[in-house]
Design a protein around this motif. Structure first.
Motif, PDB file in Angstrom:
ATOM      1  N   PRO A  41      -2.971 -13.559   8.997  1.00 46.76           N
ATOM      2  CA  PRO A  41      -3.461 -12.734   7.889  1.00 46.76           C
ATOM      3  C   PRO A  41      -4.571 -13.428   7.107  1.00 46.76           C
ATOM      4  O   PRO A  41      -4.456 -14.592   6.732  1.00 46.76           O
ATOM      5  CB  PRO A  41      -2.212 -12.537   7.021  1.00 46.76           C
ATOM      6  CG  PRO A  41      -1.078 -12.621   7.991  1.00 46.76           C
ATOM      7  CD  PRO A  41      -1.510 -13.669   8.991  1.00 46.76           C
ATOM      8  N   GLY A  42      -5.671 -12.704   6.910  1.00 49.97           N
ATOM      9  CA  GLY A  42      -6.782 -13.197   6.113  1.00 49.97           C
ATOM     10  C   GLY A  42      -7.627 -14.280   6.756  1.00 49.97           C
ATOM     11  O   GLY A  42      -8.583 -14.749   6.142  1.00 49.97           O
ATOM     12  N   SER A  62      -5.515  -5.407  11.637  1.00 51.81           N
ATOM     13  CA  SER A  62      -6.869  -4.958  11.320  1.00 51.81           C
ATOM     14  C   SER A  62      -7.790  -6.168  11.204  1.00 51.81           C
ATOM     15  O   SER A  62      -7.341  -7.291  10.950  1.00 51.81           O
ATOM     16  CB  SER A  62      -6.893  -4.156  10.016  1.00 51.81           C
ATOM     17  OG  SER A  62      -6.518  -4.969   8.928  1.00 51.81           O
ATOM     18  N   GLU A  64     -12.039  -7.143   9.935  1.00 54.46           N
ATOM     19  CA  GLU A  64     -13.380  -6.787   9.458  1.00 54.46           C
ATOM     20  C   GLU A  64     -14.354  -7.481  10.393  1.00 54.46           C
ATOM     21  O   GLU A  64     -14.355  -8.714  10.506  1.00 54.46           O
ATOM     22  CB  GLU A  64     -13.583  -7.265   8.017  1.00 54.46           C
ATOM     23  CG  GLU A  64     -14.963  -6.970   7.459  1.00 54.46           C
ATOM     24  CD  GLU A  64     -15.178  -5.504   7.099  1.00 54.46           C
ATOM     25  OE1 GLU A  64     -16.344  -5.109   6.968  1.00 54.46           O
ATOM     26  OE2 GLU A  64     -14.187  -4.771   6.961  1.00 54.46           O
ATOM     27  N   THR A  73     -14.463  -1.980   9.774  1.00 58.31           N
ATOM     28  CA  THR A  73     -13.065  -2.384   9.845  1.00 58.31           C
ATOM     29  C   THR A  73     -12.456  -1.715  11.070  1.00 58.31           C
ATOM     30  O   THR A  73     -12.570  -0.500  11.235  1.00 58.31           O
ATOM     31  CB  THR A  73     -12.301  -1.962   8.582  1.00 58.31           C
ATOM     32  OG1 THR A  73     -12.900  -2.607   7.456  1.00 58.31           O
ATOM     33  CG2 THR A  73     -10.838  -2.356   8.665  1.00 58.31           C
ATOM     34  N   THR A  75      -8.932  -1.102  13.401  1.00 54.37           N
ATOM     35  CA  THR A  75      -7.478  -1.106  13.357  1.00 54.37           C
ATOM     36  C   THR A  75      -6.951  -0.862  14.773  1.00 54.37           C
ATOM     37  O   THR A  75      -7.726  -0.553  15.690  1.00 54.37           O
ATOM     38  CB  THR A  75      -6.945  -0.025  12.393  1.00 54.37           C
ATOM     39  OG1 THR A  75      -7.424   1.250  12.814  1.00 54.37           O
ATOM     40  CG2 THR A  75      -7.395  -0.294  10.960  1.00 54.37           C
ATOM     41  N   GLY A  93      -7.529  -8.961   8.751  1.00 54.99           N
ATOM     42  CA  GLY A  93      -7.074  -8.206   7.603  1.00 54.99           C
ATOM     43  C   GLY A  93      -5.790  -8.805   7.027  1.00 54.99           C
ATOM     44  O   GLY A  93      -5.339  -9.870   7.452  1.00 54.99           O
ATOM     45  N   PRO A  94      -5.179  -8.117   6.073  1.00 52.72           N
ATOM     46  CA  PRO A  94      -4.009  -8.655   5.360  1.00 52.72           C
ATOM     47  C   PRO A  94      -2.783  -8.886   6.247  1.00 52.72           C
ATOM     48  O   PRO A  94      -1.902  -9.654   5.880  1.00 52.72           O
ATOM     49  CB  PRO A  94      -3.719  -7.614   4.283  1.00 52.72           C
ATOM     50  CG  PRO A  94      -4.406  -6.380   4.734  1.00 52.72           C
ATOM     51  CD  PRO A  94      -5.569  -6.807   5.571  1.00 52.72           C
ATOM     52  N   ASP A  95      -2.713  -8.237   7.403  1.00 50.15           N
ATOM     53  CA  ASP A  95      -1.591  -8.439   8.327  1.00 50.15           C
ATOM     54  C   ASP A  95      -2.006  -9.221   9.569  1.00 50.15           C
ATOM     55  O   ASP A  95      -1.229  -9.304  10.527  1.00 50.15           O
ATOM     56  CB  ASP A  95      -0.999  -7.087   8.753  1.00 50.15           C
ATOM     57  CG  ASP A  95      -0.403  -6.339   7.570  1.00 50.15           C
ATOM     58  OD1 ASP A  95       0.200  -6.989   6.696  1.00 50.15           O
ATOM     59  OD2 ASP A  95      -0.561  -5.104   7.524  1.00 50.15           O
TER      60      ASP A  95
END
Length: 125
Positions: A41-42, A62, A64, A73, A75, A93-95
């Motif tokens: 994540p991130g 996800s 970017e 973005t 997914t 992404g966050p996950d």
């Protein structure tokens, strides 16, 4: 027929992600390498280029993606074709994300500050 068992895959860890070689010229004698990318994540990847077209298909999470001056973005279920030589960056992404990637055998990475220095992609060998 060639089968590459899950126990035979190769894992390569980088600061940005873990690449798992599923098949390649040196793993199963595949003409074209295929590998899985898993990013936390991130996790931001570096700005870099590849000297060949690549196809990335997101299977989870996800990301970017910035290619040259365009950003999008992606997914799960999305696919992007990144052209040869284009500067790109993948930021999880966050996950986080998981993707399946392919490109031609023998491709190399390069960093924008030194585009003549070719970097081998161990997961694609």
């Amino acid at each position: 027929m060639r089968i590459v068992r899950a126990t035979e895959t190769r894992r390569t860890e980088t600061p940005a992600a873990v690449m798992t070689t599923l098949a390649s010229p040196t793993l199963g004698e595949a003409a074209q390498p295929v590998w899985k990318v898993e990013a936390a994540p991130g996790a931001p990847g570096p700005v870099h280029g590849i000297d060949a077209d690549q196809v990335w298909s997101l299977i989870a999470g996800s990301v970017e993606v910035t290619v040259e001056t365009e950003s999008a973005t992606l997914t799960a279920g999305d696919t992007i074709i990144v052209p040869a030589g284009a500067e790109r960056r993948f930021a999880a992404g966050p996950d986080g994300f998981t993707a399946l990637v392919t490109g031609p055998a023998g491709m190399h990475a390069f960093m924008p500050a030194d585009p003549e220095k070719k970097i081998d992609l161990a997961w694609a060998a």
